[in-house]
Design an enzyme around this catalytic site. Sequence first.
Site, mmCIF file in Angstrom:
data_model
loop_
_atom_site.group_PDB
_atom_site.id
_atom_site.type_symbol
_atom_site.label_atom_id
_atom_site.label_comp_id
_atom_site.label_asym_id
_atom_site.label_seq_id
_atom_site.Cartn_x
_atom_site.Cartn_y
_atom_site.Cartn_z
ATOM 1 N N ASP A 36 4.726 0.674 11.934
ATOM 2 C CA ASP A 36 3.514 0.049 11.405
ATOM 3 C C ASP A 36 3.361 -1.404 11.862
ATOM 4 O O ASP A 36 2.352 -2.034 11.551
ATOM 5 C CB ASP A 36 3.504 0.118 9.871
ATOM 6 C CG ASP A 36 3.223 1.528 9.365
ATOM 7 O OD1 ASP A 36 2.846 2.389 10.183
ATOM 8 O OD2 ASP A 36 3.391 1.771 8.155
ATOM 9 N N ARG B 179 -0.113 15.038 12.789
ATOM 10 C CA ARG B 179 0.801 14.576 11.742
ATOM 11 C C ARG B 179 1.093 15.771 10.850
ATOM 12 O O ARG B 179 0.436 16.001 9.846
ATOM 13 C CB ARG B 179 0.187 13.397 10.977
ATOM 14 C CG ARG B 179 -0.023 12.215 11.902
ATOM 15 C CD ARG B 179 -0.545 11.009 11.192
ATOM 16 N NE ARG B 179 0.461 10.349 10.375
ATOM 17 C CZ ARG B 179 0.223 9.203 9.742
ATOM 18 N NH1 ARG B 179 -0.938 8.615 9.822
ATOM 19 N NH2 ARG B 179 1.170 8.640 9.024
ATOM 20 N N CYS C 124 -5.177 13.189 12.874
ATOM 21 C CA CYS C 124 -5.833 11.904 12.678
ATOM 22 C C CYS C 124 -5.700 11.129 13.968
ATOM 23 O O CYS C 124 -5.095 11.601 14.922
ATOM 24 C CB CYS C 124 -5.270 11.150 11.487
ATOM 25 S SG CYS C 124 -3.761 10.292 11.813
ATOM 26 N N LYS D 270 0.839 -1.209 0.000
ATOM 27 C CA LYS D 270 0.000 0.000 0.000
ATOM 28 C C LYS D 270 0.870 1.254 0.000
ATOM 29 O O LYS D 270 0.601 2.202 -0.735
ATOM 30 C CB LYS D 270 -0.893 -0.007 1.255
ATOM 31 C CG LYS D 270 -1.617 1.313 1.481
ATOM 32 C CD LYS D 270 -2.530 1.250 2.679
ATOM 33 C CE LYS D 270 -1.897 1.715 3.963
ATOM 34 N NZ LYS D 270 -1.749 3.163 4.087
ATOM 35 N N ASN D 271 1.913 1.256 0.835
ATOM 36 C CA ASN D 271 2.702 2.480 0.988
ATOM 37 C C ASN D 271 3.609 2.796 -0.197
ATOM 38 O O ASN D 271 4.232 3.856 -0.236
ATOM 39 C CB ASN D 271 3.535 2.424 2.283
ATOM 40 C CG ASN D 271 2.666 2.667 3.505
ATOM 41 O OD1 ASN D 271 1.469 2.944 3.385
ATOM 42 N ND2 ASN D 271 3.264 2.571 4.690
ATOM 43 N N ARG E 54 -8.797 -0.564 4.716
ATOM 44 C CA ARG E 54 -7.924 0.462 4.139
ATOM 45 C C ARG E 54 -6.568 -0.136 3.773
ATOM 46 O O ARG E 54 -5.931 0.328 2.832
ATOM 47 C CB ARG E 54 -7.700 1.594 5.142
ATOM 48 C CG ARG E 54 -8.919 2.466 5.364
ATOM 49 C CD ARG E 54 -8.547 3.654 6.217
ATOM 50 N NE ARG E 54 -7.302 4.220 5.745
ATOM 51 C CZ ARG E 54 -6.395 4.810 6.510
ATOM 52 N NH1 ARG E 54 -6.593 4.954 7.800
ATOM 53 N NH2 ARG E 54 -5.282 5.292 6.004
#
Length: 429
Positions: free
Chosen positions: A316, A131, A126, A22-23, A408
């Site tokens: 993460d 952030r 968030c 994803k990143n 997500r």
Amino acid sequence: MDRIRIAGGKRLNGSIPISGAKNATLPLMIASLLTDQTLILDNVPRLADVGLLQRILSNHGVDVMTGGKRPGETQYDGQTLHISAERVIDTTAPYELVSRMRASFWVIAPLLARMGEAKVSLPGGCAIGTRPVDLLIMALERLGADIDIDGGYVVARAKNGLKGGEINFPKVTVGGTHTALMAAALANGTTVIENAAREPEIKDVADCLNKMGAKINGAGSSQIVVEGVSKLNGARHRVLPDRIETGTYAMAVAMTGGDVMLENARAELLQEGLDVLAAAGLEYNETNRGLRVARNGGALKPVEVTTQPFPGFPTDLQAQLMALMTCASGTSRITETIFENRFMHVQELVRFGARIQLDGETATIEGVDKLKGAPVMATDLRASVSLVIAALAADGETMVNRVYHLDRGFERLEDKLSACGAEIERIVG
Ligand code: UD1
């Protein structure tokens, strides 16, 4: 809202296909704005964030076409996106869209570099704390952009184009490095980025930009040199495997015991994470199919870990490691140095009977013999998957509420786990 029901206690055995990262996918899709030709991305994961970014890009006039399935492909094979930003019709990224996904702020760099202007909403806070984007703005200013903050928007202008410059990040930032790379690729002259993020996804994006005609050297190290070019072309690029998904399933296997082949996974993307898991009692070996992980008997051992930018232990995976350590035989310590307030999983893990003490940025976890299933609530992407890991080993039933966070970032999580013997199902509605 969908929920996930898990009946714990089953070992995991079989194979799990690891999706594209994803990143890397998000900045790669954003890089399509740098050229009027088509960028083709293979191995794109089917994730809610990818769909949302597709909507954000189409707001700028970008066409995204999903390639059809080819013979022999399964539902686990990544999709192919054909992305064409032939004409950028709008250089504004509105609050309603940017506020839903922070990484979409990064469109500011290619819009500014190619169109000479961009107006992008500040992403706002968030769930995992403030952030900021100050370093992203600093990077663009170093390349000659004029920046104003107006009504919650960052308005960036470079009427005569961006100019190469020196960008020295006081703190390692992934988003800052992506932004600097994309802006510098089309700047006039040479840019040197110091203290760049070294994450594999940065290197993947730089590799793709180079295929598009950029001149980037040193991506993957802390000094990157970019010689600007006046135009970029289309290209075809395959997204690298997701190291966070890899680490997450490796931890699930460490938690339940069993033996699983993580198809397509690559050990070098996650070395520090694998070293920690090996210290905790996981066996692994790399084969040409992927990474095989196993734990057969033997207690889980406690570990002491501090999150760090790559190649250190990734933030993460912090929540997932904490879930694992709730069942270690002894006391573990996990220190979070990247994001403040990234401990929201703690109070949910405690609902399973975990024993965790928080002191500032450090969590101390006393391992217990057994967790017990409970109704819990997902709060953010990584926190939610840590609850799934806890539930897989807990006695009895767990209901994970608010699973849209999981969608997500984790493709078909319940299918992948149930194919390995987990008792897990999605309850729709
Ligand atoms: C990316 C990842 C995210 C991961 C994070 C850290 C994507 C889409 N997201 O997020 O999954 O958890 O890297 O590995 O790739 N900072 C500032 N000012 C800035 C920018 C960042 O102070 O302008 C700080 C942040 O608050 C944080 C640290 O720098 O403390 C690292 O953040 P950063 O690497 O930028 O994270 P993201 O790129 O947002």
